[in-house]
Design a protein around this motif. Structure first.
Motif, PDB file in Angstrom:
ATOM      1  N   SER A   1       0.826  -1.208   0.000  1.00 34.74           N
ATOM      2  CA  SER A   1       0.000   0.000   0.000  1.00 34.74           C
ATOM      3  C   SER A   1       0.860   1.258   0.000  1.00 34.74           C
ATOM      4  CB  SER A   1      -0.929   0.011   1.223  1.00 34.74           C
ATOM      5  OG  SER A   1      -1.833  -1.064   1.167  1.00 34.74           O
ATOM      6  N   PHE A   2       1.941   1.208   0.788  1.00 33.99           N
ATOM      7  CA  PHE A   2       2.849   2.351   0.856  1.00 33.99           C
ATOM      8  C   PHE A   2       3.507   2.598  -0.499  1.00 33.99           C
ATOM      9  CE2 PHE A   2       7.073   4.153   1.520  1.00 33.99           C
ATOM     10  CZ  PHE A   2       6.781   5.271   2.281  1.00 33.99           C
ATOM     11  N   ASN A   3       3.996   1.532  -1.128  1.00 30.75           N
ATOM     12  CA  ASN A   3       4.654   1.680  -2.424  1.00 30.75           C
ATOM     13  C   ASN A   3       3.693   2.211  -3.481  1.00 30.75           C
ATOM     14  OD1 ASN A   3       7.135   0.817  -1.510  1.00 30.75           O
ATOM     15  ND2 ASN A   3       6.801  -1.330  -2.081  1.00 30.75           N
ATOM     16  N   GLU A   4       2.440   1.770  -3.421  1.00 32.32           N
ATOM     17  CA  GLU A   4       1.433   2.252  -4.368  1.00 32.32           C
ATOM     18  C   GLU A   4       1.190   3.744  -4.163  1.00 32.32           C
ATOM     19  OE1 GLU A   4      -1.921   3.275  -3.744  1.00 32.32           O
ATOM     20  OE2 GLU A   4      -2.347   3.486  -5.899  1.00 32.32           O
ATOM     21  N   ALA A   5       1.171   4.163  -2.894  1.00 31.47           N
ATOM     22  CA  ALA A   5       0.983   5.582  -2.597  1.00 31.47           C
ATOM     23  C   ALA A   5       2.165   6.400  -3.096  1.00 31.47           C
ATOM     24  CB  ALA A   5       0.795   5.783  -1.087  1.00 31.47           C
ATOM     25  N   VAL A   6       3.377   5.866  -2.958  1.00 30.70           N
ATOM     26  CA  VAL A   6       4.567   6.565  -3.433  1.00 30.70           C
ATOM     27  C   VAL A   6       4.512   6.728  -4.948  1.00 30.70           C
ATOM     28  CG1 VAL A   6       7.070   6.403  -3.733  1.00 30.70           C
ATOM     29  CG2 VAL A   6       6.041   5.892  -1.521  1.00 30.70           C
ATOM     30  N   GLU A   7       4.060   5.706  -5.652  1.00 26.67           N
ATOM     31  CA  GLU A   7       3.942   5.801  -7.110  1.00 26.67           C
ATOM     32  C   GLU A   7       2.956   6.900  -7.503  1.00 26.67           C
ATOM     33  OE1 GLU A   7       2.869   1.991  -8.636  1.00 26.67           O
ATOM     34  OE2 GLU A   7       4.783   1.042  -8.096  1.00 26.67           O
ATOM     35  N   ARG A   8       1.847   6.979  -6.783  1.00 25.75           N
ATOM     36  CA  ARG A   8       0.869   8.034  -7.070  1.00 25.75           C
ATOM     37  C   ARG A   8       1.430   9.403  -6.706  1.00 25.75           C
ATOM     38  NH1 ARG A   8      -3.238   8.034  -3.980  1.00 25.75           N
ATOM     39  NH2 ARG A   8      -2.795   6.282  -2.598  1.00 25.75           N
ATOM     40  N   TYR A   9       2.238   9.442  -5.654  1.00 26.73           N
ATOM     41  CA  TYR A   9       2.875  10.702  -5.249  1.00 26.73           C
ATOM     42  C   TYR A   9       3.816  11.215  -6.332  1.00 26.73           C
ATOM     43  CZ  TYR A   9       6.130  13.748  -2.704  1.00 26.73           C
ATOM     44  OH  TYR A   9       6.935  14.783  -2.329  1.00 26.73           O
ATOM     45  N   VAL A  10       4.628  10.326  -6.870  1.00 23.40           N
ATOM     46  CA  VAL A  10       5.565  10.715  -7.924  1.00 23.40           C
ATOM     47  C   VAL A  10       4.805  11.181  -9.161  1.00 23.40           C
ATOM     48  CG1 VAL A  10       7.367   9.880  -9.499  1.00 23.40           C
ATOM     49  CG2 VAL A  10       7.406   9.215  -7.078  1.00 23.40           C
ATOM     50  N   ALA A  11       3.716  10.480  -9.509  1.00 21.58           N
ATOM     51  CA  ALA A  11       2.907  10.885 -10.656  1.00 21.58           C
ATOM     52  C   ALA A  11       2.273  12.252 -10.409  1.00 21.58           C
ATOM     53  CB  ALA A  11       1.822   9.845 -10.922  1.00 21.58           C
ATOM     54  N   SER A  12       1.828  12.475  -9.187  1.00 21.04           N
ATOM     55  CA  SER A  12       1.190  13.741  -8.838  1.00 21.04           C
ATOM     56  C   SER A  12       2.175  14.901  -8.929  1.00 21.04           C
ATOM     57  CB  SER A  12       0.611  13.657  -7.420  1.00 21.04           C
ATOM     58  OG  SER A  12      -0.049  14.851  -7.060  1.00 21.04           O
ATOM     59  N   THR A  13       3.392  14.693  -8.423  1.00 28.27           N
ATOM     60  CA  THR A  13       4.388  15.764  -8.516  1.00 28.27           C
ATOM     61  C   THR A  13       4.797  15.989  -9.968  1.00 28.27           C
ATOM     62  OG1 THR A  13       6.215  14.206  -8.114  1.00 28.27           O
ATOM     63  CG2 THR A  13       5.306  15.346  -6.201  1.00 28.27           C
ATOM     64  N   GLY A  14       4.767  14.933 -10.773  1.00 34.13           N
ATOM     65  CA  GLY A  14       5.060  15.091 -12.197  1.00 34.13           C
ATOM     66  C   GLY A  14       4.020  15.945 -12.882  1.00 34.13           C
ATOM     67  N   ASP A  15       2.752  15.726 -12.548  1.00 38.93           N
ATOM     68  CA  ASP A  15       1.674  16.552 -13.105  1.00 38.93           C
ATOM     69  C   ASP A  15       1.834  18.003 -12.673  1.00 38.93           C
ATOM     70  OD1 ASP A  15       0.583  14.325 -14.280  1.00 38.93           O
ATOM     71  OD2 ASP A  15      -0.902  13.989 -12.692  1.00 38.93           O
TER      72      ASP A  15
ATOM     73  N   LEU B   1      11.477  12.082  -2.456  1.00 36.49           N
ATOM     74  CA  LEU B   1      11.135  13.462  -2.789  1.00 36.49           C
ATOM     75  C   LEU B   1      12.145  14.005  -3.770  1.00 36.49           C
ATOM     76  CD1 LEU B   1       9.416  15.974  -2.319  1.00 36.49           C
ATOM     77  CD2 LEU B   1      10.920  16.569  -0.428  1.00 36.49           C
ATOM     78  N   GLY B   2      13.408  13.710  -3.572  1.00 37.58           N
ATOM     79  CA  GLY B   2      14.428  14.147  -4.507  1.00 37.58           C
ATOM     80  C   GLY B   2      14.224  13.536  -5.873  1.00 37.58           C
ATOM     81  N   VAL B   3      13.874  12.252  -5.882  1.00 34.54           N
ATOM     82  CA  VAL B   3      13.630  11.583  -7.153  1.00 34.54           C
ATOM     83  C   VAL B   3      12.469  12.251  -7.878  1.00 34.54           C
ATOM     84  CG1 VAL B   3      12.835   9.428  -8.207  1.00 34.54           C
ATOM     85  CG2 VAL B   3      14.556   9.356  -6.411  1.00 34.54           C
ATOM     86  N   ALA B   4      11.448  12.596  -7.125  1.00 31.67           N
ATOM     87  CA  ALA B   4      10.257  13.170  -7.740  1.00 31.67           C
ATOM     88  C   ALA B   4      10.535  14.484  -8.442  1.00 31.67           C
ATOM     89  CB  ALA B   4       9.179  13.378  -6.673  1.00 31.67           C
ATOM     90  N   VAL B   5      11.513  15.234  -7.949  1.00 34.59           N
ATOM     91  CA  VAL B   5      11.787  16.539  -8.541  1.00 34.59           C
ATOM     92  C   VAL B   5      13.156  16.597  -9.205  1.00 34.59           C
ATOM     93  CG1 VAL B   5      10.291  17.747  -6.915  1.00 34.59           C
ATOM     94  CG2 VAL B   5      12.714  17.458  -6.378  1.00 34.59           C
ATOM     95  N   ALA B   6      13.807  15.461  -9.336  1.00 34.30           N
ATOM     96  CA  ALA B   6      15.165  15.463  -9.858  1.00 34.30           C
ATOM     97  C   ALA B   6      15.244  15.965 -11.289  1.00 34.30           C
ATOM     98  CB  ALA B   6      15.760  14.057  -9.779  1.00 34.30           C
ATOM     99  N   THR B   7      14.166  15.792 -12.043  1.00 38.77           N
ATOM    100  CA  THR B   7      14.168  16.235 -13.439  1.00 38.77           C
ATOM    101  C   THR B   7      13.675  17.665 -13.591  1.00 38.77           C
ATOM    102  OG1 THR B   7      11.939  15.340 -13.749  1.00 38.77           O
ATOM    103  CG2 THR B   7      13.773  13.883 -14.270  1.00 38.77           C
ATOM    104  N   MET B   8      13.388  18.310 -12.484  1.00 41.37           N
ATOM    105  CA  MET B   8      12.869  19.674 -12.542  1.00 41.37           C
ATOM    106  C   MET B   8      13.932  20.620 -13.083  1.00 41.37           C
ATOM    107  SD  MET B   8      11.169  21.869  -9.428  1.00 41.37           S
ATOM    108  CE  MET B   8       9.798  20.740  -9.229  1.00 41.37           C
ATOM    109  N   GLY B   9      13.666  21.235 -14.211  1.00 43.39           N
ATOM    110  CA  GLY B   9      14.629  22.116 -14.851  1.00 43.39           C
ATOM    111  C   GLY B   9      14.328  23.577 -14.625  1.00 43.39           C
ATOM    112  N   PRO B  10      15.068  24.459 -15.287  1.00 38.05           N
ATOM    113  CA  PRO B  10      14.914  25.902 -15.101  1.00 38.05           C
ATOM    114  C   PRO B  10      13.508  26.418 -15.375  1.00 38.05           C
ATOM    115  CG  PRO B  10      16.957  25.411 -16.244  1.00 38.05           C
ATOM    116  CD  PRO B  10      16.191  24.120 -16.168  1.00 38.05           C
ATOM    117  N   THR B  11      12.817  25.857 -16.390  1.00 38.08           N
ATOM    118  CA  THR B  11      11.470  26.335 -16.700  1.00 38.08           C
ATOM    119  C   THR B  11      10.518  26.080 -15.557  1.00 38.08           C
ATOM    120  OG1 THR B  11      11.796  25.966 -19.073  1.00 38.08           O
ATOM    121  CG2 THR B  11       9.533  26.160 -18.302  1.00 38.08           C
ATOM    122  N   VAL B  12      10.586  24.891 -14.956  1.00 35.97           N
ATOM    123  CA  VAL B  12       9.722  24.570 -13.824  1.00 35.97           C
ATOM    124  C   VAL B  12      10.070  25.443 -12.627  1.00 35.97           C
ATOM    125  CG1 VAL B  12       8.965  22.778 -12.232  1.00 35.97           C
ATOM    126  CG2 VAL B  12       9.422  22.197 -14.608  1.00 35.97           C
TER     127      VAL B  12
END
Length: 292
Positions: free
Chosen positions: A17-31, A111-122
């Motif tokens: 359940s925790f891992n599933e929530a983390v996957e949704r969290y990463v998707a949410s931060t991507g959106d 959390l770092g993984v979720a935003v690791a691809t965040m570039g200058p535009t974001v």
């Protein structure tokens, strides 16, 4: 033995359940990143449109005094938007000097993984959309402490130069996610322990801890999703207003205002007001609701 097995199953379900929530969290931060980047790109282009329309209005000879006042307000809005861009560039420059490689450890946290691809535009989108960290601290003042600068840059996935989100991204992600980054990191540590290597009581405690942390993650997901929806709504409103301004501008001739028909004068006044509204939308900020 049955008790141990039961608790092992409890822990296994909690982990899943925790891992599933983390996957949704990463998707949410991507959106969230996509929405913020899209709004920022739109604002950059729209700011150019506002300036072009202002030049059009300025070119009208013998225009009413009210037009000049509105144009001054419009220019002030655009300068404010550009000022935010300059502010985050300066903050990023300081964060770059102070971070000293702290971004390298960002991938250790989900959390770092979720935003690791965040570039200058974001990052620019974050700075110009939210403007102020949810703590109430202006971005400019965050640079006052080297440790704060480095920490925020780390949370943002690294400095802008390194391809991360920089201080502004870190501040906003921190406001949205709260302690979730550390929560996920802690949960990952629990997950890494083999089920067969711990006692039943530890399995039960691990399951309870993971369930609590999963709730924190789900709270952060709701916060991200709500904020993303607000960003998208602002983007759509900006697009609609930009189209309205473009349509009005095409119907207002560049000539002596005194030679205008009554209809043309009404259109010119509508254009002036619509252009100011568009400039205000470009500069509009969204507040992060930490209570969601």
């Amino acid at each position: 033995m049955e008790f141990v097995l039961f608790n092992s199953k409890l822990r296994k379900r909690a982990v899943e359940s925790f891992n599933e929530a983390v996957e949704r969290y990463v998707a949410s931060t991507g959106d969230f990143e996509t929405a913020v980047a899209g709004l920022y790109s739109l604002r950059v282009g729209t700011a150019q449109q506002v300036r072009a329309v202002s030049d059009h209005i300025n070119a009208l000879a013998n225009a009413p005094r009210e037009f000049t006042v509105s144009l001054e307000q419009t220019t002030a809005e655009i300068r404010s938007f550009e000022g935010k861009q300059d502010e985050i560039k300066k903050a990023e420059a300081l964060a770059k000097r102070n971070a000293k490689g702290s971004a390298a450890g960002a991938s250790l946290s989900a959390l770092g993984v979720a935003v690791a691809t965040m570039g200058p535009t974001v990052a620019m989108g974050v700075a110009t959309t939210f403007g102020v960290a949810s703590t109430g601290t202006a971005i400019a003042s965050l640079s006052g402490a080297a440790a704060t600068s480095a920490a925020l840059a780390w949370l943002g996935g690294g400095t802008l130069v390194a391809g991360g989100g920089g201080m502004a991204a870190g501040a906003t992600i921190l406001a949205l996610a709260g302690p979730v980054g550390w929560t996920i990191a802690g949960g990952a540590a629990l997950v890494s322990v083999g089920v067969g290597t711990v006692a039943a009581v530890k399995n039960k405690r691990a399951a309870e801890n993971l369930n609590k942390e999963r709730l924190d993650v789900e709270t952060a997901i709701r916060r991200f999703d709500q904020t993303t929806a607000e960003v998208e709504a602002l983007r759509e409103l900006t697009v609609t207003q930009a189209e309205h301004v473009a349509e009005l501008s095409s119907r207002v001739p560049t000539a002596d205002y005194q030679s205008f028909t009554d209809d043309e004068k009404r259109l010119a006044a509508a254009l002036v007001n619509a252009n100011l509204t568009l400039a205000q939308l470009i500069n509009k900020e969204i507040s992060v609701d930490a209570t969601v």
